[in-house]
Write a protein that holds these residues in place. Structure first.
Motif, mmCIF file in Angstrom:
data_model
loop_
_atom_site.group_PDB
_atom_site.id
_atom_site.type_symbol
_atom_site.label_atom_id
_atom_site.label_comp_id
_atom_site.label_asym_id
_atom_site.label_seq_id
_atom_site.Cartn_x
_atom_site.Cartn_y
_atom_site.Cartn_z
ATOM 1 N N GLU A 51 0.821 -1.208 0.000
ATOM 2 C CA GLU A 51 0.000 0.000 0.000
ATOM 3 C C GLU A 51 0.860 1.265 0.000
ATOM 4 O O GLU A 51 0.518 2.265 -0.652
ATOM 5 C CB GLU A 51 -0.934 0.008 1.207
ATOM 6 N N GLU A 103 3.662 1.893 -1.411
ATOM 7 C CA GLU A 103 4.174 2.237 -2.734
ATOM 8 C C GLU A 103 3.052 2.430 -3.755
ATOM 9 O O GLU A 103 3.202 3.171 -4.731
ATOM 10 C CB GLU A 103 5.128 1.147 -3.241
ATOM 11 N N LEU A 104 1.920 1.736 -3.546
ATOM 12 C CA LEU A 104 0.831 1.767 -4.517
ATOM 13 C C LEU A 104 -0.181 2.872 -4.245
ATOM 14 O O LEU A 104 -1.061 3.120 -5.071
ATOM 15 C CB LEU A 104 0.097 0.418 -4.532
ATOM 16 N N ALA A 105 -0.089 3.511 -3.082
ATOM 17 C CA ALA A 105 -1.075 4.528 -2.712
ATOM 18 C C ALA A 105 -1.137 5.630 -3.759
ATOM 19 O O ALA A 105 -0.127 6.047 -4.319
ATOM 20 C CB ALA A 105 -0.736 5.110 -1.346
ATOM 21 N N HIS A 106 -2.346 6.082 -4.005
ATOM 22 C CA HIS A 106 -2.614 7.096 -5.015
ATOM 23 C C HIS A 106 -3.568 8.106 -4.385
ATOM 24 O O HIS A 106 -4.405 7.732 -3.562
ATOM 25 C CB HIS A 106 -3.253 6.432 -6.248
ATOM 26 N N PRO A 107 -3.480 9.385 -4.736
ATOM 27 C CA PRO A 107 -4.381 10.371 -4.111
ATOM 28 C C PRO A 107 -5.856 10.014 -4.226
ATOM 29 O O PRO A 107 -6.648 10.372 -3.352
ATOM 30 C CB PRO A 107 -4.058 11.665 -4.876
ATOM 31 N N GLU A 108 -6.222 9.307 -5.292
ATOM 32 C CA GLU A 108 -7.622 8.958 -5.483
ATOM 33 C C GLU A 108 -7.961 7.574 -4.927
ATOM 34 O O GLU A 108 -9.110 7.154 -4.988
ATOM 35 C CB GLU A 108 -7.971 9.003 -6.971
ATOM 36 N N ALA A 109 -6.961 6.880 -4.407
ATOM 37 C CA ALA A 109 -7.179 5.509 -3.938
ATOM 38 C C ALA A 109 -7.928 5.514 -2.614
ATOM 39 O O ALA A 109 -7.480 6.100 -1.629
ATOM 40 C CB ALA A 109 -5.850 4.782 -3.800
ATOM 41 N N TRP A 146 -6.113 -0.876 -7.594
ATOM 42 C CA TRP A 146 -5.003 0.054 -7.702
ATOM 43 C C TRP A 146 -3.656 -0.631 -7.892
ATOM 44 O O TRP A 146 -2.653 0.042 -8.139
ATOM 45 C CB TRP A 146 -4.960 0.964 -6.475
ATOM 46 N N PRO A 182 0.162 -1.129 -11.974
ATOM 47 C CA PRO A 182 1.580 -1.307 -11.629
ATOM 48 C C PRO A 182 2.089 -2.721 -11.921
ATOM 49 O O PRO A 182 3.244 -2.879 -12.343
ATOM 50 C CB PRO A 182 1.613 -0.995 -10.128
#
Length: 693
Positions: free
Chosen positions: A417, A419-425, A437, A441
């Protein structure tokens, strides 16, 4: 009661609870006694005995005012039905409270003995310490009740100790299960005990010995303490059986396992004789053969997906239609089971090929493994063979020892999470973001390996499906006809969501042009309980709902005929299966699994344990399954062929069979621990002797 309070927030839950409580005659008795006492104190304060007939009259009045028969029944029949129900409920209440009375007697006697041996000048401090002990015991009983309300399973001192030692990691899970009634279950006893301590605050300065009351109290405490030798009162209501033992007595019995000394000696003797643990992989390597074919490998592990809730195993249940369609072109493992209902344990079984350890054992192993590695894994040996290796999960792995376990596997790339976190996640569960998400990747990394012409190994762990069964807010949930449990329906929608993510992922692999060169294995990490056997969590239950998981092998570019893999299988079988499909040979290791590409003995032995150590062990011999609770209750035995849901335990099982199976389970448990904790004295020399730890 806890279920009734989960009703809508408009107060309907409390109304339903009050209506339900009203039909308990024992509670009406209590109400009548309180009312009788109040009337006596107000009207005839000098005649204390009067409150009993007043209370009896109130009880009869309540019985007639709220009859449990039809309105046209006679007065005689109404009173007889009331009396029968009252007798049954009072007897049941007495059965549940009898051992608790013994606990109180033992505690009072022990406290009295402590005070008797305490010098007078120190008694004040000891009284305060004993009052604090009463508060702690009340808190313990409340926590045990709240735990049982939340999970449907009996607590144990090992469970509570594990929770205390891992309080930070478990806080999100506990928060998600917190309800007002469970808080009341914990706080109620503490507040009552605190009120008693405050009311008796002068006790510390009061002479404690002498007088008839002291001797009478001591005699009562001694009598209650001696009563512990009496058999447990029988009661016909299954959920109440545990309470007939008495909470404190039962918790005390769970403090230590009943280990047979001869089993420990036998396992130690085998180690001394062979100079190695039964299973080991510290020097594991892959040897190429004339059949070696370096195809890509992808393992998708599905969070909390049990077999019986998938379309694959229940065609009428449309939770995983894509997975079911994929199964038509795959090898489907009919009877795949986890070893331990715990995600990190599944990683060790699937990626390490070893029998995993329960939570406490994994903590010890992680600490020792940092000093000197004890195992090698599939990603480790494939990396040696020139593979690019990666691990993807949208979950935060900073829970217990999850990161330590993953680090052991020596992946080239680990994406969680963080590294994979995204503002819209959206953070869907308290452990991480939605599975969607990680798809892009994964495909981006795969495309890079394809361009570099490197074979790749990818392990994927989903997140949605984990308790508390939430899907992204943008995901359109559907209703499942005939499902009344809202948690189960939410879980079914989680499976539908996961099924969609699988479809997107595999279509992505197809667009990249790598699918025909890839071996894809999909397997559940463990199952989930939804009130089956009274359980709502899987960590301390090892029935089939928590162990039986879906599994299939999809390899479109290989001459692998679609069909069914039959016989008892386990997650430890996946590593040797992949090695065989790639045409390698394992050297320098002894692994417990067997390739899924070959038939197994119908009477193959499989072993399981709960994720809380020394709580439960289980064994299978073919279709006969045994569940052992370390002698806290009789061993349960089921015939999975005739009774796959383990509804009716077999009776009249031969005592020798039970003893032999118990011996096998304990031996397996100790061999598994030794295999994970033992190490070669020289990590670089395969011929060096092994040390036990």
């Amino acid at each position: 009661m806890d279920a009734l309070l989960a009703a809508p927030e408009d107060g309907a839950g409390w109304v339903a609870l009050l209506k339900w409580l009203w039909w308990f005659v024992s509670l009406r008795f209590l109400l009548a006694l309180l009312a009788g006492y109040a009337i006596q104190r107000l009207v005839m304060p000098r005649h204390r005995w009067v409150f009993l007939p007043i209370a009896a009259a109130i009880s009869v009045t309540l019985a007639l005012a709220f009859p449990q028969t039809s309105p046209d029944e006679t007065l005689d029949r109404t009173l007889r039905v009331w009396a029968i129900i009252a007798a049954g409920q009072v007897t049941g209440l007495a059965a549940c409270l009898w051992r608790d009375a013994i606990s109180i007697g033992l505690t009072a006697l022990a406290m009295g003995l402590v005070l008797a041996l305490t010098p007078r000048r120190a008694q004040r401090g000891i009284v305060h310490l004993l009052q604090l002990l009463v508060l702690l015991l009340c808190a313990l009983v409340g926590i045990d009740l709240a735990y049982q309300l939340a999970t449907g399973q009996p607590g144990s001192l090992r469970v509570l100790l594990f929770a205390v030692l891992n309080a930070k990691e478990l806080a999100p899970l506990v928060a998600s299960e917190t309800t007002p009634f469970r808080v009341l279950a914990i706080a109620g006893g503490i507040l009552v005990a605190a009120a008693w301590a405050w009311r008796q605050r002068a006790l510390a300065s009061t002479p404690l010995f002498g007088g008839p009351r002291v001797f009478l109290g001591g005699a009562v405490a001694l009598a209650l303490s001696l009563a512990i030798v009496l058999p447990t009162p029988a009661h016909g209501v299954l959920p109440l059986l545990r309470h007939t033992e008495g909470t404190l007595i039962t918790l005390a019995m769970t403090a230590a396992p009943t280990l047979a000394h001869d089993v420990q000696v036998k396992v130690a003797q085998e180690f001394e004789r062979t100079h190695k643990p039964r299973w080991h992989s510290a020097h594991m390597a892959l040897k190429e053969t004339e059949k070696t074919n370096r195809r890509n490998v992808v393992i998708v592990m599905l969070e909390s997906v049990r077999a019986e809730s998938t379309t694959l195993h229940m065609p009428a249940l449309q939770t995983t239609p894509f997975l079911s369609n994929l199964a038509n072109k795959s090898l489907v493992v009919e009877d795949m089971t986890a070893v331990i209902p715990r995600t990190a344990a599944a990683w060790m079984a699937v990626l390490g090929g070893q029998y995993p350890l329960a939570n406490e054992g994994t903590q010890s192993w992680a600490k020792e493994n940092h000093k000197q590695p004890r195992i090698r894994s599939l990603p480790s040996v494939l990396r040696d063979a020139g593979y690019a290796t990666s691990f993807f999960t949208p979950t935060d792995l900073r829970f217990q020892n999850d990161l330590d376990v993953i680090d052991t596997f020596n992946f080239e790339l680990i994406q969680t999470e963080q590294e994979l976190a995204h503002p819209e996640a959206e953070r869907v569960t308290y452990f991480g973001i939605a599975d969607e998400w990680m798809v892009q990747p994964i495909l981006d990394w795969t495309a890079a390996q394809s361009r570099a012409k490197r074979p790749f190994f990818t392990a994927i762990m989903t997140n949605v499906g984990h308790h508390n069964f939430e899907t992204p807010s943008t995901w359109l949930k559907i209703r499942f006809e005939g499902v009344s449990n809202p948690k189960l329906e939410a879980y079914y929608n989680c499976l539908r969501y996961i099924d969609g993510v699988l479809s997107t992922l595999i279509e992505g692999y197809r667009r990249l042009g790598v699918l025909d060169d890839t071996i894809l294995i999909i397997v559940g990490d463990h199952g989930q309980m939804f009130d089956e056997h009274g359980a709502r969590q899987i960590h301390n239950a090892i029935y089939q709902e928590g162990l039986h998981v879906p599994a299939l092998i999809y390899a479109p570019g290989m001459a692998l005929q679609p069909g069914t893999v039959r016989g008892p299988r386990q997650q430890i079988d996946i590593l040797p299966t992949i090695v065989e499909l790639l045409g390698y040979r394992v050297e320098g290791a002894e692994l417990p699994g067997q390739s899924l590409l070959h038939a197994v003995d119908a009477s193959r032995k499989l072993f399981y344990t709960s994720s809380i150590d020394w709580s439960f062990l289980s064994a299978r011999r073919g279709q006969r399954k045994y569940i052992y609770s370390f002698d806290r209750q009789p061993m349960e035995v089921f015939d999975l062929d005739k009774d796959p849901k383990e509804l009716v335990a077999l009776a009249d099982i031969d005592a020798q069979e039970l003893a032999s199976t118990k011996q096998d389970m304990l031996e397996w448990r100790m061999h598994a621990e030794l295999s994970m904790l033992a190490r070669p004295s020289d990590g670089a020399d395969p011929l060096s002797p092994w040390l036990r730890q």
